[in-house]
Design a protein around this motif. Sequence first.
Motif, PDB file in Angstrom:
ATOM      1  N   ASP A  25      -9.950   3.157   7.350  1.00 49.38           N
ATOM      2  CA  ASP A  25      -9.974   2.280   8.524  1.00 49.38           C
ATOM      3  C   ASP A  25     -10.613   3.026   9.699  1.00 49.38           C
ATOM      4  N   GLU A  55      -7.681  -3.047  -0.035  1.00 49.71           N
ATOM      5  CA  GLU A  55      -7.835  -4.210   0.841  1.00 49.71           C
ATOM      6  C   GLU A  55      -6.843  -5.294   0.430  1.00 49.71           C
ATOM      7  N   HIS A  57      -5.046  -3.371   3.962  1.00 48.80           N
ATOM      8  CA  HIS A  57      -4.349  -2.105   4.170  1.00 48.80           C
ATOM      9  C   HIS A  57      -2.939  -2.241   3.603  1.00 48.80           C
ATOM     10  N   THR A  70      -6.412  -3.389  12.933  1.00 49.34           N
ATOM     11  CA  THR A  70      -7.440  -2.966  11.995  1.00 49.34           C
ATOM     12  C   THR A  70      -8.704  -2.591  12.763  1.00 49.34           C
TER      13      THR A  70
END
Length: 318
Positions: A25, A55, A57, A70
Motif C-alpha cells: 500500500d 486484495e 488489504h 488506502t
Amino acid sequence: MDVFQGYDHVPPGARGASVAIGNFDGVHKGHQALIARVRAEAARLGIRAGAVVFEPHPREFFQPARPLFTLTPLPQKLKLLEIYGVEITFVLPFAHELAQMSSEEFVERVLVAGLGVAHIVIGYDFLFGKGRAGNAQQLVELGKAFGFGVSVVPPIGSGGEVYSSSAVRAELAQGDVEGAAEMLGHRWKVEGIVQGGARRGTGLGYPTANIALGRGAALAHGIYAVHVDFEGQRYQGAAYLGTRPTFDDGSPVLEVFLFDFDGDLYGRRIEVEFVEFLRGDRKFDSLDALKAQMDVDCARASEVLTADAKAAADRGGR
C-alpha cells in the motif's frame, strides 16, 4: 507488466518467478527496496521479477467496520509496481479461504503448487498464515524444504523512522504531503471520476472538479497546491478538502480548481497529485471574505507550483 488474479490456473510461462510478497500500500521506499532485491535475484537466476499482493488489504477483511485509509487502490498500485520494475504481479483475493490457510498451507498450495516460485523476497516483519503465525524464519525453513530461496530485507528508513504505510498515513493525516512524499519516493495522488456539485465555486469565479476520496481517507482538511493530470495533459491547481463550514458543514469533499482550464470535466477521470499544504480549513463570515481568501490561496498555489516546475526543470538539466 502481466497481471494474474489468484493462484489457480497460472499458465506455465508465468510460473517460476522471483517474487516479493506484501500489501504494497503506497509502494513506498521500503517496498521499493523489496522490489530492487527481487529484481536483483531475478537477474541472477535469469527469471522474471514479480510481486504477490493481497486484495483487499487483510485488515479490511478482518475489520470491515473500521475503514482503512488506502494509499493506493489496486489500479494505482499496479501502475507503481510496473514503474519500479515489476514484470509480473499475482493479485490474491483475500477472503475466507486465504484467511484460514495455515502458514504451511499457504506456502505449499499458493507459492509452490500455485505459482511455482523460484525465489521469495519479504520484509523483516512479514507475517503470514492463519493467525499471522508464520514469520520470516519459518519461510526460510520452508524454502529449504520446498526448494525456493528466500531473501529477508531489513528495515529501511531515515532519521530513525522506518518507512511504512502507517507512517505515510500519519504524515497525510497532518497534511504533511511533503513528508509523505519523502517516505513514498513519489508524491501521493488520488484519482476519481468528476462528480456534480452545488456549483458554489462557479458562482465565486472558481469552478471546481469534485471527486470522492476513498472510504477511510484521512487526509488533513484544508487547501493544497496540486498538479492535475487529465487525458495526457497536466494542469496546475488548488484543491480544497473539507466539510464546507461556510456553507453546510457536510460530508468531506475534494474540490479542485484547475488553473488555465476552460472545459467540462463532469464524468471524466482525473488524477490529483498533492504538492504542498497551504492552510487549514476554516469558516468565513461572508462570501466576499471567502472569495478574497480563495484569491490568496490560488496565488500562493501558483507560486508554489511554478517554483516546483522550475526545480524539476533544473534537475532534469543536470
